[in-house]
Design a protein around this motif. Structure first.
Motif, PDB file in Angstrom:
ATOM      1  N   ARG A 127      -7.316  -6.264  -8.294  1.00 51.91           N
ATOM      2  CA  ARG A 127      -6.619  -7.366  -7.613  1.00 51.91           C
ATOM      3  C   ARG A 127      -5.267  -7.642  -8.254  1.00 51.91           C
ATOM      4  O   ARG A 127      -4.269  -7.865  -7.559  1.00 51.91           O
ATOM      5  CB  ARG A 127      -7.478  -8.620  -7.610  1.00 51.91           C
ATOM      6  CG  ARG A 127      -8.618  -8.533  -6.633  1.00 51.91           C
ATOM      7  CD  ARG A 127      -9.441  -9.798  -6.600  1.00 51.91           C
ATOM      8  NE  ARG A 127     -10.433  -9.697  -5.544  1.00 51.91           N
ATOM      9  CZ  ARG A 127     -11.573 -10.342  -5.557  1.00 51.91           C
ATOM     10  NH1 ARG A 127     -11.862 -11.169  -6.559  1.00 51.91           N
ATOM     11  NH2 ARG A 127     -12.427 -10.187  -4.570  1.00 51.91           N
ATOM     12  N   SER A 128      -5.204  -7.597  -9.560  1.00 56.72           N
ATOM     13  CA  SER A 128      -3.946  -7.815 -10.270  1.00 56.72           C
ATOM     14  C   SER A 128      -2.946  -6.696  -9.948  1.00 56.72           C
ATOM     15  O   SER A 128      -1.761  -6.956  -9.714  1.00 56.72           O
ATOM     16  CB  SER A 128      -4.211  -7.885 -11.770  1.00 56.72           C
ATOM     17  OG  SER A 128      -3.011  -8.009 -12.483  1.00 56.72           O
ATOM     18  N   PHE A 129      -3.412  -5.460  -9.953  1.00 53.77           N
ATOM     19  CA  PHE A 129      -2.558  -4.313  -9.635  1.00 53.77           C
ATOM     20  C   PHE A 129      -1.975  -4.450  -8.225  1.00 53.77           C
ATOM     21  O   PHE A 129      -0.775  -4.270  -8.012  1.00 53.77           O
ATOM     22  CB  PHE A 129      -3.370  -3.017  -9.759  1.00 53.77           C
ATOM     23  CG  PHE A 129      -2.604  -1.778  -9.389  1.00 53.77           C
ATOM     24  CD1 PHE A 129      -1.704  -1.213 -10.278  1.00 53.77           C
ATOM     25  CD2 PHE A 129      -2.791  -1.172  -8.159  1.00 53.77           C
ATOM     26  CE1 PHE A 129      -0.994  -0.062  -9.947  1.00 53.77           C
ATOM     27  CE2 PHE A 129      -2.092  -0.027  -7.819  1.00 53.77           C
ATOM     28  CZ  PHE A 129      -1.194   0.534  -8.713  1.00 53.77           C
ATOM     29  N   ILE A 130      -2.815  -4.786  -7.262  1.00 52.25           N
ATOM     30  CA  ILE A 130      -2.349  -4.936  -5.882  1.00 52.25           C
ATOM     31  C   ILE A 130      -1.387  -6.117  -5.777  1.00 52.25           C
ATOM     32  O   ILE A 130      -0.332  -6.009  -5.148  1.00 52.25           O
ATOM     33  CB  ILE A 130      -3.543  -5.078  -4.910  1.00 52.25           C
ATOM     34  CG1 ILE A 130      -4.322  -3.755  -4.857  1.00 52.25           C
ATOM     35  CG2 ILE A 130      -3.060  -5.477  -3.508  1.00 52.25           C
ATOM     36  CD1 ILE A 130      -5.628  -3.828  -4.084  1.00 52.25           C
ATOM     37  N   LEU A 134       2.447  -5.698  -4.590  1.00 48.40           N
ATOM     38  CA  LEU A 134       2.977  -6.450  -3.442  1.00 48.40           C
ATOM     39  C   LEU A 134       4.172  -7.301  -3.855  1.00 48.40           C
ATOM     40  O   LEU A 134       5.200  -7.333  -3.163  1.00 48.40           O
ATOM     41  CB  LEU A 134       1.889  -7.320  -2.820  1.00 48.40           C
ATOM     42  CG  LEU A 134       0.794  -6.580  -2.053  1.00 48.40           C
ATOM     43  CD1 LEU A 134      -0.356  -7.523  -1.749  1.00 48.40           C
ATOM     44  CD2 LEU A 134       1.343  -5.953  -0.788  1.00 48.40           C
ATOM     45  N   GLU A 135       4.031  -8.009  -4.965  1.00 47.73           N
ATOM     46  CA  GLU A 135       5.111  -8.875  -5.445  1.00 47.73           C
ATOM     47  C   GLU A 135       6.384  -8.057  -5.698  1.00 47.73           C
ATOM     48  O   GLU A 135       7.474  -8.447  -5.273  1.00 47.73           O
ATOM     49  CB  GLU A 135       4.679  -9.585  -6.728  1.00 47.73           C
ATOM     50  CG  GLU A 135       5.740 -10.503  -7.295  1.00 47.73           C
ATOM     51  CD  GLU A 135       5.277 -11.167  -8.584  1.00 47.73           C
ATOM     52  OE1 GLU A 135       6.164 -11.599  -9.348  1.00 47.73           O
ATOM     53  OE2 GLU A 135       4.057 -11.268  -8.830  1.00 47.73           O
ATOM     54  N   TYR A 136       6.250  -6.931  -6.375  1.00 46.38           N
ATOM     55  CA  TYR A 136       7.419  -6.099  -6.662  1.00 46.38           C
ATOM     56  C   TYR A 136       8.053  -5.564  -5.379  1.00 46.38           C
ATOM     57  O   TYR A 136       9.263  -5.708  -5.171  1.00 46.38           O
ATOM     58  CB  TYR A 136       7.047  -4.922  -7.576  1.00 46.38           C
ATOM     59  CG  TYR A 136       8.205  -3.967  -7.721  1.00 46.38           C
ATOM     60  CD1 TYR A 136       9.250  -4.274  -8.589  1.00 46.38           C
ATOM     61  CD2 TYR A 136       8.289  -2.819  -6.953  1.00 46.38           C
ATOM     62  CE1 TYR A 136      10.354  -3.438  -8.689  1.00 46.38           C
ATOM     63  CE2 TYR A 136       9.383  -1.978  -7.044  1.00 46.38           C
ATOM     64  CZ  TYR A 136      10.414  -2.290  -7.914  1.00 46.38           C
ATOM     65  OH  TYR A 136      11.510  -1.471  -8.003  1.00 46.38           O
ATOM     66  N   LEU A 137       7.251  -4.945  -4.522  1.00 46.39           N
ATOM     67  CA  LEU A 137       7.798  -4.327  -3.309  1.00 46.39           C
ATOM     68  C   LEU A 137       8.454  -5.365  -2.398  1.00 46.39           C
ATOM     69  O   LEU A 137       9.530  -5.131  -1.847  1.00 46.39           O
ATOM     70  CB  LEU A 137       6.711  -3.567  -2.555  1.00 46.39           C
ATOM     71  CG  LEU A 137       6.209  -2.297  -3.230  1.00 46.39           C
ATOM     72  CD1 LEU A 137       5.008  -1.734  -2.481  1.00 46.39           C
ATOM     73  CD2 LEU A 137       7.327  -1.259  -3.337  1.00 46.39           C
ATOM     74  N   GLU A 138       7.804  -6.505  -2.231  1.00 44.93           N
ATOM     75  CA  GLU A 138       8.359  -7.526  -1.337  1.00 44.93           C
ATOM     76  C   GLU A 138       9.600  -8.181  -1.922  1.00 44.93           C
ATOM     77  O   GLU A 138      10.481  -8.610  -1.176  1.00 44.93           O
ATOM     78  CB  GLU A 138       7.282  -8.541  -0.976  1.00 44.93           C
ATOM     79  CG  GLU A 138       6.219  -7.919  -0.075  1.00 44.93           C
ATOM     80  CD  GLU A 138       5.031  -8.817   0.187  1.00 44.93           C
ATOM     81  OE1 GLU A 138       4.881  -9.868  -0.484  1.00 44.93           O
ATOM     82  OE2 GLU A 138       4.222  -8.463   1.072  1.00 44.93           O
TER      83      GLU A 138
END
Length: 159
Positions: A127-130, A134-138
């Motif tokens: 969950r942390s990895f995802i 997501l945070e980085y890409l967005e």
């Protein structure tokens, strides 16, 4: 257990997409999950369990590995075993739930006994990895916030 990635802008766009990307003709908000999973954001990913590197700076598409790990959570909870495989090669990481431990083996071999992690730790790390992905890409590509695949990843990971 640890799963992480290292952003690398040299591999944001996969083969076949370069001209359209540089011409500004790609709408990241409209791309399908399949396009994002196999054509973008190939970053070094590390996955280690009890010191054994199952992935060490391999370069899978980040969104694909996030989906694979998210699906592994659901399947482990329902079937007690699952695998993470890779389109670009024959490598497979096998996960099996034994009591409250997730046992990891692979087609490349592992030490004896096989490395393991608690299910709670595996769930938290995935969950942390995802969430970090997501945070980085967005943050880098705000149009992804509107992409249905990003929403699907959040739901899959229970975020």
């Amino acid at each position: 257990m640890k799963i992480n990635f290292t952003p690398d802008s040299r591999h944001n766009i996969g083969p076949g997409w370069e001209k359209a990307w540089h011409a500004g003709r790609i709408d990241l908000a409209a791309l399908t999950a399949t396009d994002l999973r196999y054509g973008f954001f190939e970053y070094p990913v590390d996955l280690t369990v009890e010191g054994h590197a199952f992935l060490s700076a391999s370069r899978p598409p980040l969104i694909d590995i996030m989906f694979s790990l998210g699906h592994s959570l659901q399947i482990l909870h329902t079937d007690g075993k699952t695998e993470i495989d890779f389109t670009e090669n024959t490598y497979v990481i096998h996960l099996q739930l034994v009591g409250d431990q997730v046992r990891f083996t692979s087609t490349r071999g592992v030490p004896t006994p096989p490395p393991s992690s608690s299910l709670d730790s595996y769930t938290s790390e995935v969950r942390s990895f995802i969430a970090n992905g997501l945070e980085y890409l967005e943050a880098q590509y705000p149009a992804l916030v509107r992409n249905a695949a990003m929403h699907e990843l959040r739901v899959l990971a229970g975020l």
